[in-house]
Design an enzyme around this catalytic site. Structure first.
Site, PDB file in Angstrom:
ATOM      1  N   SER A 182       1.136  -1.183  -0.310  1.00 50.98           N
ATOM      2  CA  SER A 182       0.215  -0.172  -0.255  1.00 50.98           C
ATOM      3  C   SER A 182       0.887   1.251   0.065  1.00 50.98           C
ATOM      4  CB  SER A 182      -1.397  -0.079   1.018  1.00 50.98           C
ATOM      5  OG  SER A 182      -2.095   0.245   0.911  1.00 50.98           O
ATOM      6  N   ASP A 352      -9.685  -5.441  -4.713  1.00 48.27           N
ATOM      7  CA  ASP A 352      -9.160  -4.704  -3.849  1.00 48.27           C
ATOM      8  C   ASP A 352      -9.374  -3.229  -4.222  1.00 48.27           C
ATOM      9  OD1 ASP A 352      -6.954  -2.746  -2.208  1.00 48.27           O
ATOM     10  OD2 ASP A 352      -5.609  -4.061  -3.180  1.00 48.27           O
ATOM     11  N   HIS A 385      -7.439  -5.935  -0.134  1.00 46.04           N
ATOM     12  CA  HIS A 385      -5.948  -5.015   0.091  1.00 46.04           C
ATOM     13  C   HIS A 385      -6.042  -5.667   0.927  1.00 46.04           C
ATOM     14  CE1 HIS A 385      -4.325  -0.856  -0.275  1.00 46.04           C
ATOM     15  NE2 HIS A 385      -4.082  -0.886   1.018  1.00 46.04           N
TER      16      HIS A 385
END
Ligand SMILES: *[C@@H]1O[C@H](CO)[C@@H](O)[C@H](O)[C@H]1NC(C)=O
Ligand SMILES: *[C@@H]1O[C@H](CO)[C@@H](O)[C@H](O)[C@H]1NC(C)=O
Ligand SMILES: *[C@@H]1O[C@H](CO)[C@@H](O)[C@H](O)[C@H]1NC(C)=O
Length: 412
Positions: A182, A352, A385
């Site tokens: 991320s 995601d 995620h």
């Protein structure tokens, strides 16, 4: 994107107490979950590594702008009998926004990336970004002062990553492998594009890559991104963004009142439908995260969502931008300038909501002149995620490929 990790954290917090996603705690949000939680006083090594039978050292490194960051080193595998002559390859593991290095260590040891890497012969270094609980010291500033929070991810590119890389490089004398999740991918890509770190880098694995964010399509995310730049700076000033604090709490509640924003199932709405989380791990997550960041960083991330380009922090006034950059608009990070022979592994998930498939497509487009044999891309249809850090099957699905990618670099 990842500023949504904040909301991702928040939603996990909301959901935590519930047998199933619901917003029973709509009024209290997550505060009650936090009241009785203290951070482990002895640090990440003691609470999450040594207990599993691994060696672990707590270290610290000071950035050029004075932040004192904590760093954990796991030098070898469990019960390893070390051949003194052999040189291990170092790996730096960099977490995302609003969490800290602990997030990598919440699953059982055989599912945790740092321990898997250590057991596979790597010398593992876990980074902790400025502002998170073990990286809240500075040579002259106190976290209670707004000056401590005057930074965005630009400073993570300019100061945090170079400090950590420089330290690991000086200690090991080896080129470094990198794993980011991320925001940990965003700051790496931005760094590589301006030629930072590449001389000390062997290869990089980017999980849930975040660079372009304009397709991030959740209603709450979009409203949050719009609100951020305008409202939030007036609400909080450019100071600490503490997801546990009352102002952030109230802010999220106000967003949930927007028409079209459904906060009923926040986790799914914000991060996508994570396939593979273990509820015990999620409980542990809630005991340890979220962690603070700076409001300026959240604003910068929101700008990335709104403007659809990767650029330095925008002061939103030409005269201020000229003052800082000598130009009316902030300079771009041009990802096409990443050295084409840098070995990269990119893994992204079909569910995601933060690292949207279309945005990853834009990232891959920016990398289209990359040497074909230096870019590996993995797509996992069912992953969202949080699966990348806490998925019960992440070892089989992702980490084994990361190991193979790293090993391929030193066989090459
Ligand atoms: C979930 O986590 C618990 C606690 O760490 C562990 O005992 C259990 O084996 C995990 N379940 C799976 C499917 O990995
Ligand atoms: C924040 O830091 C920048 C330099 O990066 C400086 O120009 C600015 O005046 C600082 N802002 C505050 C409020 O201290
Ligand atoms: C980025 O760099 C590439 C190659 O160096 C160039 O062709 C492209 O125009 C640049 N993009 C921007 C937006 O400056």
């Amino acid at each position: 994107m990842d500023f949504l990790s904040s909301f991702f954290s928040i939603c996990l917090l909301v959901i935590a107490g519930e047998p199933h996603p619901s917003l029973a705690s709509r009024t209290g949000f997550f505060r009650h979950k936090y009241a009785d939680v203290e951070p482990p006083p002895d640090g990440i090594c003691a609470s999450s590594v040594i207990v599993h039978g691994y060696k672990c050292q707590e270290l610290q490194v000071t950035t050029k702008d004075g932040y004192i960051l904590s760093l954990q080193r796991i030098p070898e595998g469990r019960n390893e009998v070390r051949d003194k002559g052999s040189k291990k390859q170092p790996v730096i593991i960099q977490h995302g926004v609003l969490v800290d290095g602990m997030t990598w260590l919440l699953n059982p040891p055989e599912q945790s990336l740092p321990l898997i890497l250590a057991d596979n012969g790597f010398d593992v270094w876990i980074a902790n970004t400025r502002g998170t609980r073990y990286s809240r010291r500075h040579t002259s500033l106190d976290p209670s002062s707004p000056d401590f929070w005057n930074w965005s991810w630009d400073e993570l590119v300019s100061y945090d990553l170079p400090a950590v890389f420089g330290y690991v490089f000086s200690q090991t004398g080896q080129k470094i492998n990198y794993v980011g999740h991320s925001q940990g991918t965003l700051i790496a890509l931005a760094s590589f594009s301006v030629g930072n770190l590449v001389n000390q880098l062997k290869s990089a694995a980017l999980l849930s890559p975040i660079a372009y964010l304009s397709h991030m399509n959740t209603a709450l995310g979009v409203v949050a991104a719009k609100s951020f730049v305008g409202e939030i700076t007036t609400l909080f000033g450019l100071t600490e963004f503490d997801p546990r604090g009352l102002p952030v709490n109230a802010f999220v509640k106000s967003l949930c009142a927007y028409p079209g924003v459904d906060c009923y199932d926040l986790l799914t709405a914000l991060t996508g439908k994570n396939c593979c989380l273990n509820s015990s791990t999620v409980d542990l997550f809630l005991k340890n995260e979220p962690q603070p960041t700076s409001t300026k960083n959240m604003v910068h991330l929101a700008q990335t969502v709104r403007h659809g380009v990767l650029a330095k922090f925008n002061y939103e006034r030409p005269d201020y931008n000229i003052m800082h950059y000598g130009e009316a608009f902030p300079p771009l990070y041009n990802l096409s300038n990443i050295p084409h022979d840098l070995p990269l592994f990119v893994s992204y998930g079909g569910r995601d909501a933060l690292s949207d498939v279309l945005d990853v497509g834009n990232l891959l487009d920016a990398l289209k002149f990359h040497d074909v044999d230096k870019l590996s891309v993995q797509f996992i249809k069912d992953y969202a995620h949080a699966d990348y850090i806490m998925g019960v099957n992440a070892k089989d699905i992702v980490y084994n490929d990361v190991l193979a990618f790293f090993k391929h670099q030193f066989d090459a």
